[in-house]
Design a protein around this motif. Structure first.
Motif, PDB file in Angstrom:
ATOM      1  N   ALA A  85       1.266  -1.269  -0.452  1.00  0.00           N
ATOM      2  CA  ALA A  85      -0.312  -0.142  -0.374  1.00  0.00           C
ATOM      3  C   ALA A  85       0.617   0.961   0.147  1.00  0.00           C
ATOM      4  O   ALA A  85       0.800   2.018  -0.518  1.00  0.00           O
ATOM      5  CB  ALA A  85      -0.810  -0.084   1.120  1.00  0.00           C
ATOM      6  N   ALA A  86       1.400   1.489   0.716  1.00  0.00           N
ATOM      7  CA  ALA A  86       2.964   2.349   1.278  1.00  0.00           C
ATOM      8  C   ALA A  86       3.888   2.537  -0.735  1.00  0.00           C
ATOM      9  O   ALA A  86       3.373   3.989  -0.929  1.00  0.00           O
ATOM     10  CB  ALA A  86       4.028   2.437   2.292  1.00  0.00           C
ATOM     11  N   VAL A  87       4.105   2.140  -1.251  1.00  0.00           N
ATOM     12  CA  VAL A  87       4.315   1.854  -2.088  1.00  0.00           C
ATOM     13  C   VAL A  87       3.171   2.597  -3.321  1.00  0.00           C
ATOM     14  O   VAL A  87       3.579   3.070  -3.920  1.00  0.00           O
ATOM     15  CB  VAL A  87       5.241   0.987  -3.153  1.00  0.00           C
ATOM     16  CG1 VAL A  87       5.175   0.277  -4.488  1.00  0.00           C
ATOM     17  CG2 VAL A  87       6.321   0.322  -2.058  1.00  0.00           C
ATOM     18  N   ARG A  88       2.180   1.354  -3.800  1.00  0.00           N
ATOM     19  CA  ARG A  88       1.366   2.141  -4.559  1.00  0.00           C
ATOM     20  C   ARG A  88       1.078   3.450  -3.951  1.00  0.00           C
ATOM     21  O   ARG A  88       0.493   4.532  -5.223  1.00  0.00           O
ATOM     22  CB  ARG A  88      -0.303   0.929  -4.067  1.00  0.00           C
ATOM     23  CG  ARG A  88      -0.946   1.603  -5.242  1.00  0.00           C
ATOM     24  CD  ARG A  88      -2.818   0.977  -4.807  1.00  0.00           C
ATOM     25  NE  ARG A  88      -1.808  -0.397  -5.444  1.00  0.00           N
ATOM     26  CZ  ARG A  88      -2.305  -1.479  -4.899  1.00  0.00           C
ATOM     27  NH1 ARG A  88      -3.244  -1.572  -4.627  1.00  0.00           N
ATOM     28  NH2 ARG A  88      -2.257  -3.256  -6.493  1.00  0.00           N
ATOM     29  N   PHE A  89       0.464   3.585  -2.147  1.00  0.00           N
ATOM     30  CA  PHE A  89       0.052   5.527  -2.686  1.00  0.00           C
ATOM     31  C   PHE A  89       1.004   6.258  -2.664  1.00  0.00           C
ATOM     32  O   PHE A  89       0.982   7.869  -3.493  1.00  0.00           O
ATOM     33  CB  PHE A  89       0.136   4.840  -0.992  1.00  0.00           C
ATOM     34  CG  PHE A  89      -1.712   5.133  -0.623  1.00  0.00           C
ATOM     35  CD1 PHE A  89      -3.058   4.455  -1.851  1.00  0.00           C
ATOM     36  CD2 PHE A  89      -1.593   4.096   0.545  1.00  0.00           C
ATOM     37  CE1 PHE A  89      -3.988   4.567  -1.556  1.00  0.00           C
ATOM     38  CE2 PHE A  89      -2.820   3.407   0.330  1.00  0.00           C
ATOM     39  CZ  PHE A  89      -3.939   3.590   0.124  1.00  0.00           C
ATOM     40  N   ASP A  90       2.331   6.018  -2.980  1.00  0.00           N
ATOM     41  CA  ASP A  90       3.786   7.153  -3.398  1.00  0.00           C
ATOM     42  C   ASP A  90       3.717   6.612  -4.891  1.00  0.00           C
ATOM     43  O   ASP A  90       3.610   7.810  -4.941  1.00  0.00           O
ATOM     44  CB  ASP A  90       5.462   6.364  -2.882  1.00  0.00           C
ATOM     45  CG  ASP A  90       6.254   6.460  -2.905  1.00  0.00           C
ATOM     46  OD1 ASP A  90       5.715   8.255  -2.848  1.00  0.00           O
ATOM     47  OD2 ASP A  90       7.519   5.852  -3.946  1.00  0.00           O
ATOM     48  N   ARG A  91       3.483   5.632  -5.360  1.00  0.00           N
ATOM     49  CA  ARG A  91       3.144   6.276  -7.280  1.00  0.00           C
ATOM     50  C   ARG A  91       2.125   7.046  -6.867  1.00  0.00           C
ATOM     51  O   ARG A  91       2.652   7.643  -8.164  1.00  0.00           O
ATOM     52  CB  ARG A  91       3.566   4.668  -7.592  1.00  0.00           C
ATOM     53  CG  ARG A  91       3.979   3.735  -7.848  1.00  0.00           C
ATOM     54  CD  ARG A  91       4.767   2.772  -8.283  1.00  0.00           C
ATOM     55  NE  ARG A  91       4.348   2.485  -9.504  1.00  0.00           N
ATOM     56  CZ  ARG A  91       5.257   2.941 -10.548  1.00  0.00           C
ATOM     57  NH1 ARG A  91       6.328   3.009  -9.611  1.00  0.00           N
ATOM     58  NH2 ARG A  91       4.937   3.708 -12.276  1.00  0.00           N
ATOM     59  N   ILE A  92       0.780   7.316  -6.867  1.00  0.00           N
ATOM     60  CA  ILE A  92      -0.095   7.600  -6.902  1.00  0.00           C
ATOM     61  C   ILE A  92       0.339   9.817  -6.566  1.00  0.00           C
ATOM     62  O   ILE A  92      -0.458  10.353  -7.459  1.00  0.00           O
ATOM     63  CB  ILE A  92      -1.550   7.869  -5.883  1.00  0.00           C
ATOM     64  CG1 ILE A  92      -1.690   6.464  -5.813  1.00  0.00           C
ATOM     65  CG2 ILE A  92      -2.364   8.816  -6.100  1.00  0.00           C
ATOM     66  CD1 ILE A  92      -2.971   5.809  -5.097  1.00  0.00           C
ATOM     67  N   LEU A  93       0.945   9.985  -5.181  1.00  0.00           N
ATOM     68  CA  LEU A  93       1.241  10.847  -4.622  1.00  0.00           C
ATOM     69  C   LEU A  93       2.269  11.715  -5.846  1.00  0.00           C
ATOM     70  O   LEU A  93       2.608  12.994  -6.273  1.00  0.00           O
ATOM     71  CB  LEU A  93       2.034  10.889  -3.336  1.00  0.00           C
ATOM     72  CG  LEU A  93       0.689  10.443  -2.670  1.00  0.00           C
ATOM     73  CD1 LEU A  93       1.396  10.421  -0.980  1.00  0.00           C
ATOM     74  CD2 LEU A  93      -0.284  11.464  -2.527  1.00  0.00           C
ATOM     75  N   LYS A  94       2.782  10.670  -6.473  1.00  0.00           N
ATOM     76  CA  LYS A  94       3.843  10.874  -7.775  1.00  0.00           C
ATOM     77  C   LYS A  94       3.678  11.340  -9.059  1.00  0.00           C
ATOM     78  O   LYS A  94       3.991  11.610  -9.778  1.00  0.00           O
ATOM     79  CB  LYS A  94       5.513   9.937  -7.687  1.00  0.00           C
ATOM     80  CG  LYS A  94       5.699  10.661  -6.624  1.00  0.00           C
ATOM     81  CD  LYS A  94       7.640   9.186  -6.519  1.00  0.00           C
ATOM     82  CE  LYS A  94       8.272   8.897  -5.288  1.00  0.00           C
ATOM     83  NZ  LYS A  94       8.551   8.373  -5.729  1.00  0.00           N
ATOM     84  N   GLY A  95       1.979  10.688  -8.891  1.00  0.00           N
ATOM     85  CA  GLY A  95       1.246  10.357 -10.448  1.00  0.00           C
ATOM     86  C   GLY A  95       1.781   9.841 -11.906  1.00  0.00           C
ATOM     87  O   GLY A  95       1.695   9.722 -12.970  1.00  0.00           O
ATOM     88  N   GLN A  96       2.514   8.987 -10.547  1.00  0.00           N
ATOM     89  CA  GLN A  96       2.868   7.492 -11.669  1.00  0.00           C
ATOM     90  C   GLN A  96       2.099   6.895 -11.788  1.00  0.00           C
ATOM     91  O   GLN A  96       0.564   6.412 -11.251  1.00  0.00           O
ATOM     92  CB  GLN A  96       4.059   7.144 -10.623  1.00  0.00           C
ATOM     93  CG  GLN A  96       4.893   7.883 -10.704  1.00  0.00           C
ATOM     94  CD  GLN A  96       5.912   7.158  -9.682  1.00  0.00           C
ATOM     95  OE1 GLN A  96       5.973   6.381  -9.527  1.00  0.00           O
ATOM     96  NE2 GLN A  96       7.906   7.637 -10.213  1.00  0.00           N
TER      97      GLN A  96
END
Length: 104
Positions: A85-96
């Protein structure tokens, strides 16, 4: 009063990958060779991971029941699902764009 619990499971021993067998005929589809190769890679990875880390469905059910009783919003079934989840949300916040679950 209505409560909500969000389940963020890691790997669970189920036959969900075989669910396509239950599709009505009008929803059947063919994979391109590229899609078939990607699916084979994903399934091989999933099998390797599931063998050592998956929980049983009744264990997941117990965790969900406990969360509902305790009025907890999130249910993470294991530390791996928290990390995913942390990896997924990090990608979301980076617009990836998202990546395949469990493949990085």
């Amino acid at each position: 009063q209505v409560g909500v619990t969000v389940v963020c499971p890691g790997w669970v021993h189920t036959d969900i990958s075989q669910a396509v067998r239950n599709l009505p005929e009008q929803y059947h589809y063919e994979l391109t060779p590229e899609q078939a190769a990607e699916m084979a890679e994903y399934k091989a990875h999933r099998t390797a991971v599931v063998t050592g880390t998956a929980i049983e469905p009744d264990e997941l059910a117990d965790q969900v029941r406990d969360a509902v009783v305790e009025n907890r919003f999130y249910v993470f079934t294991d530390d791996g699902s928290i990390a995913d989840a942390a990896v997924r949300f990090d990608r979301i916040l980076k617009g990836q764009n998202p990546k395949n679950p469990g493949l990085g």
